[in-house]
Design a protein around this motif. Structure first.
Motif, PDB file in Angstrom:
ATOM      1  N   GLY A 199      11.169  37.675  44.580  1.00  0.00           N
ATOM      2  CA  GLY A 199      10.477  38.789  45.634  1.00  0.00           C
ATOM      3  C   GLY A 199      10.893  38.517  46.883  1.00  0.00           C
ATOM      4  N   SER A 200      10.137  39.546  47.714  1.00  0.00           N
ATOM      5  CA  SER A 200      10.400  39.676  49.074  1.00  0.00           C
ATOM      6  C   SER A 200       9.281  39.294  50.000  1.00  0.00           C
ATOM      7  N   ASP A 201       9.432  38.911  51.093  1.00  0.00           N
ATOM      8  CA  ASP A 201       8.386  38.441  52.068  1.00  0.00           C
ATOM      9  C   ASP A 201       7.692  39.891  52.488  1.00  0.00           C
ATOM     10  N   SER A 202       6.262  39.495  52.743  1.00  0.00           N
ATOM     11  CA  SER A 202       5.454  40.332  53.580  1.00  0.00           C
ATOM     12  C   SER A 202       5.454  40.012  54.940  1.00  0.00           C
ATOM     13  N   SER A 203       4.963  40.601  56.112  1.00  0.00           N
ATOM     14  CA  SER A 203       4.859  40.270  57.265  1.00  0.00           C
ATOM     15  C   SER A 203       3.609  40.975  58.001  1.00  0.00           C
ATOM     16  N   ASP A 204       3.104  40.161  59.149  1.00  0.00           N
ATOM     17  CA  ASP A 204       2.067  40.791  59.807  1.00  0.00           C
ATOM     18  C   ASP A 204       2.928  41.914  60.808  1.00  0.00           C
ATOM     19  N   VAL A 205       2.012  42.430  61.644  1.00  0.00           N
ATOM     20  CA  VAL A 205       2.817  43.612  62.515  1.00  0.00           C
ATOM     21  C   VAL A 205       3.704  43.060  63.448  1.00  0.00           C
ATOM     22  N   ILE A 206       4.979  43.538  63.456  1.00  0.00           N
ATOM     23  CA  ILE A 206       6.146  43.129  64.301  1.00  0.00           C
ATOM     24  C   ILE A 206       6.289  43.850  65.405  1.00  0.00           C
ATOM     25  N   PRO A 207       5.985  43.417  66.687  1.00  0.00           N
ATOM     26  CA  PRO A 207       5.944  44.295  67.816  1.00  0.00           C
ATOM     27  C   PRO A 207       7.296  44.722  68.393  1.00  0.00           C
ATOM     28  N   ALA A 208       7.480  45.915  69.003  1.00  0.00           N
ATOM     29  CA  ALA A 208       8.450  46.342  69.668  1.00  0.00           C
ATOM     30  C   ALA A 208       8.825  45.200  70.746  1.00  0.00           C
ATOM     31  N   VAL A 209      10.111  44.771  71.013  1.00  0.00           N
ATOM     32  CA  VAL A 209      10.374  43.962  72.065  1.00  0.00           C
ATOM     33  C   VAL A 209      11.798  44.344  72.750  1.00  0.00           C
ATOM     34  N   ASP A 210      12.061  43.535  73.757  1.00  0.00           N
ATOM     35  CA  ASP A 210      13.549  43.630  74.167  1.00  0.00           C
ATOM     36  C   ASP A 210      14.434  43.315  73.407  1.00  0.00           C
ATOM     37  N   VAL A 211      15.526  44.090  73.528  1.00  0.00           N
ATOM     38  CA  VAL A 211      16.877  43.649  72.677  1.00  0.00           C
ATOM     39  C   VAL A 211      17.379  42.561  73.092  1.00  0.00           C
ATOM     40  N   PRO A 212      17.943  41.578  72.315  1.00  0.00           N
ATOM     41  CA  PRO A 212      18.470  40.430  72.906  1.00  0.00           C
ATOM     42  C   PRO A 212      19.827  40.730  73.772  1.00  0.00           C
ATOM     43  N   GLU A 213      20.072  39.976  74.561  1.00  0.00           N
ATOM     44  CA  GLU A 213      21.351  40.293  75.226  1.00  0.00           C
ATOM     45  C   GLU A 213      22.686  40.200  74.404  1.00  0.00           C
ATOM     46  N   GLY A 214      23.427  41.328  74.741  1.00  0.00           N
ATOM     47  CA  GLY A 214      24.832  41.105  73.911  1.00  0.00           C
ATOM     48  C   GLY A 214      24.725  41.921  72.488  1.00  0.00           C
ATOM     49  N   LEU A 215      23.558  42.428  72.179  1.00  0.00           N
ATOM     50  CA  LEU A 215      23.486  43.242  70.947  1.00  0.00           C
ATOM     51  C   LEU A 215      23.326  44.670  71.133  1.00  0.00           C
ATOM     52  N   ASP A 216      24.086  45.387  70.920  1.00  0.00           N
ATOM     53  CA  ASP A 216      24.408  46.710  70.810  1.00  0.00           C
ATOM     54  C   ASP A 216      23.344  47.266  69.890  1.00  0.00           C
ATOM     55  N   TRP A 217      22.057  47.450  70.150  1.00  0.00           N
ATOM     56  CA  TRP A 217      20.994  48.021  69.014  1.00  0.00           C
ATOM     57  C   TRP A 217      21.390  49.197  68.551  1.00  0.00           C
ATOM     58  N   ASP A 218      21.894  50.235  69.403  1.00  0.00           N
ATOM     59  CA  ASP A 218      21.969  51.669  69.076  1.00  0.00           C
ATOM     60  C   ASP A 218      22.885  51.589  67.845  1.00  0.00           C
ATOM     61  N   PHE A 219      23.961  50.982  68.142  1.00  0.00           N
ATOM     62  CA  PHE A 219      25.132  51.079  67.219  1.00  0.00           C
ATOM     63  C   PHE A 219      24.705  50.040  66.040  1.00  0.00           C
ATOM     64  N   TRP A 220      24.095  49.170  66.119  1.00  0.00           N
ATOM     65  CA  TRP A 220      23.603  48.397  64.920  1.00  0.00           C
ATOM     66  C   TRP A 220      22.771  49.229  64.167  1.00  0.00           C
ATOM     67  N   LEU A 221      21.839  49.987  64.640  1.00  0.00           N
ATOM     68  CA  LEU A 221      21.167  50.873  63.773  1.00  0.00           C
ATOM     69  C   LEU A 221      22.071  51.884  62.935  1.00  0.00           C
ATOM     70  N   GLY A 222      23.114  52.631  63.745  1.00  0.00           N
ATOM     71  CA  GLY A 222      23.872  53.485  63.338  1.00  0.00           C
ATOM     72  C   GLY A 222      23.676  54.627  62.566  1.00  0.00           C
ATOM     73  N   PRO A 223      23.575  54.624  61.218  1.00  0.00           N
ATOM     74  CA  PRO A 223      23.397  55.742  60.420  1.00  0.00           C
ATOM     75  C   PRO A 223      21.802  55.901  60.272  1.00  0.00           C
ATOM     76  N   ALA A 224      21.194  54.617  60.413  1.00  0.00           N
ATOM     77  CA  ALA A 224      19.738  54.758  59.994  1.00  0.00           C
ATOM     78  C   ALA A 224      19.055  55.353  61.024  1.00  0.00           C
ATOM     79  N   PRO A 225      17.632  55.584  60.909  1.00  0.00           N
ATOM     80  CA  PRO A 225      16.843  56.294  61.964  1.00  0.00           C
ATOM     81  C   PRO A 225      16.803  55.433  63.177  1.00  0.00           C
ATOM     82  N   LYS A 226      16.710  56.390  64.170  1.00  0.00           N
ATOM     83  CA  LYS A 226      16.250  55.604  65.313  1.00  0.00           C
ATOM     84  C   LYS A 226      14.914  54.800  65.329  1.00  0.00           C
TER      85      LYS A 226
END
Length: 457
Positions: free
Chosen positions: A198-225
């Motif tokens: 099975g898979s894990d559940s989680s508590d609420v995961i907050p929005a935080v700053d994107v790690p340095e060096g990660l192009d987050w918009d390009f990581w999301l790519g075809p997925a929703p914003k």
């Protein structure tokens, strides 16, 4: 420019014709590129380098030269360029945008190990750019993506290997299992059970700053914003060094936006072997029933009502009605592996063992000579990449072809849809359509985010 020796036009056209007529063809094993002159070694590139990306790359250095890497995380890219340089004695070029790899004429094939939501876009564009493709499993995020990939493979004649390594590796245990079933060692099949965890559940995961060096918009790519999310706890073990609870590195598997949870992750391995053994790799189930399941958040009309927690099923038991009315059970409970049960006995197989009385009986009554090779379509390759390169040379499709993979993966996709909607689904394996359920059918495909549509189709 590589001097990788391509086949003659006549052999290429013969192979392409056979693909169009029969869907796919298995290659017979011959000497691999890794066993011949260095000048005949193909030139590869890897797109998506964290964890499995490096795993498939490191297994391939003995057969191919890596000229380029691409990753949207600058840290991951730099670390793996350094590792590759030490291994092969020369540094691959590094890119943040995979399309620069596809523009290069010296690269024969790409290996794709991005999160699942990127697979189809990159794979299709790579084939249209004239590259052969090795893509990690699960191949697609939706059933519709699988059909598109099949279309482009036929259109371009490219060789395409899916990374379901259990077909080629793990000491041949899974090949032995398929051969035993085909040879009637457990009689008529009565039931197959795939334990995938099975898979894990989680508590609420907050929005935080994107790690340095990660192009987050390009990581999301075809997925929703979506915002980057993470809790402070760091993951340990395989995939470690990043937040344990996040919607990015490693934990993206726990979000339907980017993956299909364990159903598609481990299911793509074990349901593949089960389907292969049943001879259902050219067809599929006719009914999917969610016997029981647990979702970590509330759902409405098949979609999670919150966006700040893991949302794939944590527990489940799915009953799939396979050809011949054979029940295939996919469960999060029990040992990870596959149990085959028949009128003459049962046995269990996973990556570490194959056990049961029918296995013990092989000591006095071994499988016929050539039974394993018959399953594999020829002598078993050294590893999954070796099989891919043999197929590149022969211009045939490898052991994990897109057609059989998609047929298997349709079972997993349908299982997830049945859980999301909380009801039984009827499936037409000939038309590859959900029967009489318009809402469920809407999950067959998903639109790409604007600006990240697949180019060239």
């Amino acid at each position: 420019m590589t001097v990788f020796q391509r086949p003659s036009r006549r052999r290429f056209l013969q192979a392409t014709a056979s693909i169009g007529a029969a869907g796919f063809a298995f290659p017979l094993s011959q000497a691999s590129f890794g066993d011949t002159s260095p000048n005949e070694r193909p030139v590869f590139a890897t797109i998506g380098l964290r964890n499995q990306g490096w795993t498939i790359t490191s297994k391939s250095f003995q057969f191919a030269d890596f000229a380029a890497f691409a990753d949207v995380d600058a840290k991951v890219l730099g670390q793996n360029i350094e590792r590759a340089t030490k291994t092969q004695g020369k540094a691959p070029e590094g890119y943040s945008d995979y399309r620069k790899i596809l523009d290069r004429k010296d690269i024969d094939a790409v290996m794709i190990a991005t999160p699942d939501h990127w697979h189809t876009k990159i794979a299709v564009e790579a084939m249209l750019a004239g590259k052969d493709v090795y893509c990690e499993k699960p191949l697609t995020l939706t059933i519709g993506e699988g059909k598109l990939i099949e279309k482009i493979v036929k259109q371009t004649g490219r060789v395409f290997q899916v990374g379901t390594m259990q077909r080629s590796e793990y000491k041949g245990r899974f090949l032995q299992a398929v051969a035993m079933v085909r040879e009637g060692r457990i009689g008529d099949i009565q039931k197959v059970t795939c334990g995938i965890g099975g898979s894990d559940s989680s508590d609420v995961i907050p929005a935080v700053d994107v790690p340095e060096g990660l192009d987050w918009d390009f990581w999301l790519g075809p997925a929703p914003k979506a915002p980057y999310r993470a809790l402070p706890e760091i993951r340990k073990g395989y995939g470690g060094g990043v937040p344990r609870y996040t919607n990015c590195h490693y934990a993206w598997r726990n979000w339907f936006e980017y993956s299909g949870g364990q159903m598609n992750d481990w299911g793509a391995h074990h349901v593949d072997i089960a389907t292969w053994a049943l001879g259902a790799d050219k067809t599929g189930p006719n009914k999917i029933t969610p016997v029981s399941y647990s979702l970590p958040v509330e759902y409405k009309d098949g979609y999670p009502t919150v966006d700040d927690r893991y949302n794939v099923p944590t527990k489940f038991e799915i009953l799939c009605n396979m050809p011949g009315d054979i029940p295939l059970v996919i469960t999060s409970e029990g040992d990870n592996g596959i149990m085959f049960e028949g009128t003459k006995g049962r046995f269990f197989v996973n990556r570490g063992k194959i056990v049961g009385k029918p296995v013990e009986d092989l000591a006095s009554n071994p499988l016929p000579e050539g039974a394993i090779e018959e399953v594999y379509g020829g002598p078993v390759a050294k590893n999954h990449t070796d099989n891919f390169i043999q197929a590149m040379r022969d211009r045939t499709q490898p052991i994990s072809d897109v057609w059989s993979h998609n047929r298997m993966l349709e079972t997993c996709h349908l299982a997830n849809i049945s859980i999301r909607l909380g009801r039984e689904l009827n499936w037409d394996p000939d038309k590859r359509e959900i029967i009489g359920d318009e809402e469920a059918s809407s999950f067959i495909s998903r639109e790409s985010r604007e600006g990240y549509e697949i180019e060239g189709v």
